[in-house]
Design a protein around this motif. Structure first.
Motif, PDB file in Angstrom:
ATOM      1  N   GLN A 278      21.017   3.410 -26.529  1.00  0.00           N
ATOM      2  CA  GLN A 278      22.055   3.057 -27.383  1.00  0.00           C
ATOM      3  C   GLN A 278      22.682   4.494 -28.111  1.00  0.00           C
ATOM      4  N   VAL A 279      21.815   5.345 -28.254  1.00  0.00           N
ATOM      5  CA  VAL A 279      22.179   6.407 -29.189  1.00  0.00           C
ATOM      6  C   VAL A 279      22.796   7.479 -27.868  1.00  0.00           C
ATOM      7  N   ASN A 280      22.233   7.596 -26.918  1.00  0.00           N
ATOM      8  CA  ASN A 280      22.276   8.450 -25.805  1.00  0.00           C
ATOM      9  C   ASN A 280      23.777   7.664 -25.220  1.00  0.00           C
ATOM     10  N   GLY A 281      24.043   6.490 -25.036  1.00  0.00           N
ATOM     11  CA  GLY A 281      25.133   6.067 -24.460  1.00  0.00           C
ATOM     12  C   GLY A 281      26.680   6.136 -25.266  1.00  0.00           C
ATOM     13  N   LEU A 282      26.174   6.610 -26.697  1.00  0.00           N
ATOM     14  CA  LEU A 282      27.387   7.060 -27.668  1.00  0.00           C
ATOM     15  C   LEU A 282      28.117   8.284 -27.129  1.00  0.00           C
ATOM     16  N   MET A 283      27.163   9.336 -26.579  1.00  0.00           N
ATOM     17  CA  MET A 283      27.576  10.444 -26.318  1.00  0.00           C
ATOM     18  C   MET A 283      28.243  10.985 -25.078  1.00  0.00           C
TER      19      MET A 283
ATOM     20  N   ALA B 159      30.663  12.991 -41.860  1.00  0.00           N
ATOM     21  CA  ALA B 159      29.676  13.335 -40.887  1.00  0.00           C
ATOM     22  C   ALA B 159      29.218  14.759 -41.172  1.00  0.00           C
ATOM     23  N   TRP B 160      28.211  15.089 -40.536  1.00  0.00           N
ATOM     24  CA  TRP B 160      27.641  16.456 -40.771  1.00  0.00           C
ATOM     25  C   TRP B 160      27.549  17.230 -39.409  1.00  0.00           C
ATOM     26  N   ASP B 161      27.665  16.463 -38.231  1.00  0.00           N
ATOM     27  CA  ASP B 161      27.671  17.330 -37.071  1.00  0.00           C
ATOM     28  C   ASP B 161      28.327  16.369 -35.942  1.00  0.00           C
ATOM     29  N   ALA B 162      28.367  16.823 -34.841  1.00  0.00           N
ATOM     30  CA  ALA B 162      28.947  16.084 -33.728  1.00  0.00           C
ATOM     31  C   ALA B 162      28.494  14.762 -33.393  1.00  0.00           C
ATOM     32  N   GLY B 163      27.103  14.680 -33.399  1.00  0.00           N
ATOM     33  CA  GLY B 163      26.384  13.388 -33.179  1.00  0.00           C
ATOM     34  C   GLY B 163      26.976  12.442 -34.286  1.00  0.00           C
ATOM     35  N   SER B 164      26.644  12.843 -35.621  1.00  0.00           N
ATOM     36  CA  SER B 164      26.978  11.619 -36.425  1.00  0.00           C
ATOM     37  C   SER B 164      28.546  11.301 -36.675  1.00  0.00           C
ATOM     38  N   ALA B 165      29.353  12.291 -36.172  1.00  0.00           N
ATOM     39  CA  ALA B 165      30.857  12.002 -36.181  1.00  0.00           C
ATOM     40  C   ALA B 165      31.206  11.123 -34.923  1.00  0.00           C
ATOM     41  N   ARG B 166      30.455  11.211 -33.812  1.00  0.00           N
ATOM     42  CA  ARG B 166      30.556  10.144 -32.746  1.00  0.00           C
ATOM     43  C   ARG B 166      30.137   8.624 -33.041  1.00  0.00           C
ATOM     44  N   LEU B 167      28.940   8.764 -34.065  1.00  0.00           N
ATOM     45  CA  LEU B 167      28.602   7.601 -34.324  1.00  0.00           C
ATOM     46  C   LEU B 167      29.595   6.812 -35.362  1.00  0.00           C
ATOM     47  N   ILE B 168      30.151   7.560 -36.195  1.00  0.00           N
ATOM     48  CA  ILE B 168      30.913   7.102 -37.158  1.00  0.00           C
ATOM     49  C   ILE B 168      32.363   6.336 -36.418  1.00  0.00           C
TER      50      ILE B 168
ATOM     51  N   LEU C 104       0.719   6.971 -38.152  1.00  0.00           N
ATOM     52  CA  LEU C 104       1.107   5.909 -37.590  1.00  0.00           C
ATOM     53  C   LEU C 104       2.290   5.784 -36.874  1.00  0.00           C
ATOM     54  N   SER C 105       2.327   5.530 -35.742  1.00  0.00           N
ATOM     55  CA  SER C 105       3.722   5.295 -34.691  1.00  0.00           C
ATOM     56  C   SER C 105       4.703   4.228 -35.158  1.00  0.00           C
ATOM     57  N   ALA C 106       3.918   3.133 -35.657  1.00  0.00           N
ATOM     58  CA  ALA C 106       4.962   2.059 -35.795  1.00  0.00           C
ATOM     59  C   ALA C 106       5.943   2.031 -36.895  1.00  0.00           C
ATOM     60  N   PRO C 107       5.730   2.632 -37.904  1.00  0.00           N
ATOM     61  CA  PRO C 107       6.800   2.957 -39.144  1.00  0.00           C
ATOM     62  C   PRO C 107       7.862   3.792 -38.611  1.00  0.00           C
ATOM     63  N   VAL C 108       7.795   4.667 -37.909  1.00  0.00           N
ATOM     64  CA  VAL C 108       8.782   5.676 -37.400  1.00  0.00           C
ATOM     65  C   VAL C 108       9.526   5.104 -36.034  1.00  0.00           C
ATOM     66  N   THR C 109       9.018   4.071 -35.699  1.00  0.00           N
ATOM     67  CA  THR C 109       9.642   3.404 -34.493  1.00  0.00           C
ATOM     68  C   THR C 109      10.388   1.993 -34.645  1.00  0.00           C
ATOM     69  N   ALA C 110       9.857   1.361 -35.883  1.00  0.00           N
ATOM     70  CA  ALA C 110      10.402   0.063 -36.142  1.00  0.00           C
ATOM     71  C   ALA C 110      11.926  -0.093 -36.435  1.00  0.00           C
ATOM     72  N   GLU C 111      12.387   1.035 -36.890  1.00  0.00           N
ATOM     73  CA  GLU C 111      13.873   0.997 -37.693  1.00  0.00           C
ATOM     74  C   GLU C 111      14.829   1.864 -36.667  1.00  0.00           C
ATOM     75  N   SER C 112      14.375   2.409 -35.655  1.00  0.00           N
ATOM     76  CA  SER C 112      15.057   3.102 -34.736  1.00  0.00           C
ATOM     77  C   SER C 112      16.135   2.531 -34.185  1.00  0.00           C
ATOM     78  N   MET C 113      17.262   3.252 -33.825  1.00  0.00           N
ATOM     79  CA  MET C 113      18.279   2.829 -32.804  1.00  0.00           C
ATOM     80  C   MET C 113      17.715   3.175 -31.450  1.00  0.00           C
ATOM     81  N   PRO C 114      17.727   2.225 -30.485  1.00  0.00           N
ATOM     82  CA  PRO C 114      17.054   2.397 -29.193  1.00  0.00           C
ATOM     83  C   PRO C 114      17.601   3.622 -28.440  1.00  0.00           C
ATOM     84  N   TYR C 115      16.901   4.337 -28.106  1.00  0.00           N
ATOM     85  CA  TYR C 115      17.476   5.603 -27.209  1.00  0.00           C
ATOM     86  C   TYR C 115      18.548   5.532 -26.207  1.00  0.00           C
TER      87      TYR C 115
END
Length: 265
Positions: free
Chosen positions: A258-263, A21-30, A245-256
């Motif tokens: 889901q991410v927020n629920g990890l923390m 990991a590189w920060d608290a968020g990535s550590a919690r994800l792992i 273009l908005s589509a490429p930056v949203t297509a592969e994202s983990m839903p908000y």
């Protein structure tokens, strides 16, 4: 102390896979993905703070990272401390003591291009300082014999084994011959030391199951996941800045949610 004992037990059998990991968020994800422990990458942590890797990150920033991660996760944390964040054994021991007070279970400390006697002195100072304060931490001694080509190729395994003996006597709990990938070399390394052997992920490295059969106790991803994250972010951000273009930056994202629920709140 309990986290350190738990972390030690993870090295006694099987193979421990550490996605760095590189920060608290990535550590919690792992942790949420099943990580039995979390390691940091010195490169990823430095980059997250906007510093270059390689002994540029101030100790204060490292301690802030460690404090944030230990708050965010329940599994043991092991911290990459490069050369130890000090120029003398006493300074390194003081830095490690500060880390141990935060509840960090383990650390990596490397010999880099310095004589092995330098790391021996640092390890002895660390153990003495921790003992005085009733603290403990798992010390994974990294040797850069392979990464830096410190001796001719045919002598590298023997040199890593020699250094493992020196570092073990000085207080190391594990040995990390970073850059070693050849199965014959790895097998010889495992036979040549009683310390748990840590191997770094590399493109040509054999699968974990095969390394476990050789007796390897730990594999670390190093900075690879952090590097991949930057590559992916660069593609998305670069494309968005170019075409909007908005589509490429949203297509592969983990839903908000889901991410927020990890923390943690």
């Amino acid at each position: 102390m309990t986290k350190t004992a738990d972390f030690r037990r993870l090295h006694q059998s099987g193979i421990l896979l550490l996605a760095n990991a590189w920060d608290a968020g990535s550590a919690r994800l792992i942790e949420s993905l099943g990580g039995k422990a979390v390691a940091t990458t010195s490169a990823g942590v430095a980059w997250a703070w906007g510093y270059k890797d390689g002994h540029a990150l101030p100790l204060e920033r490292l301690l802030q990272t460690a404090s944030a991660i230990t708050r965010a996760i329940d599994v043991p944390l092991t911290l990459d401390m490069e050369r130890g964040f000090g120029n003398t054994p006493e300074e390194v021991a003081a830095a490690v003591t500060s880390v141990a007070r935060l509840g960090v279970a383990g650390l990596n400390i490397e010999d880099a291009d310095l004589p092995p006697e330098n790391l021996v002195a640092r390890l002895k100072a660390i153990r003495a300082a921790l003992k005085r304060e009733g603290l403990d931490i798992f010390i994974n001694a990294r040797t850069d014999v392979y990464l830096r080509g410190l001796v001719p190729e045919g002598q590298r395994v023997a040199e890593c084994i020699r250094r493992a003996g020196l570092y073990q006597e000085a207080g190391a709990d594990g040995i990390f011959p970073a850059g070693m990938t050849d199965l014959g070399d790895i097998a010889a390394m495992v036979k040549g030391t009683s310390l748990p052997v840590n191997i770094m992920a590399r493109p040509t490295l054999a699968p974990a199951a095969e390394l476990e059969k050789l007796g390897v106790r730990r594999i670390t991803a190093g900075s690879a996941i952090s590097e991949a994250m930057y590559a992916h972010a660069a593609r998305l951000a670069g494309g968005f800045l170019k075409d909007g273009l908005s589509a490429p930056v949203t297509a592969e994202s983990m839903p908000y949610p889901q991410v927020n629920g990890l923390m943690k709140a």
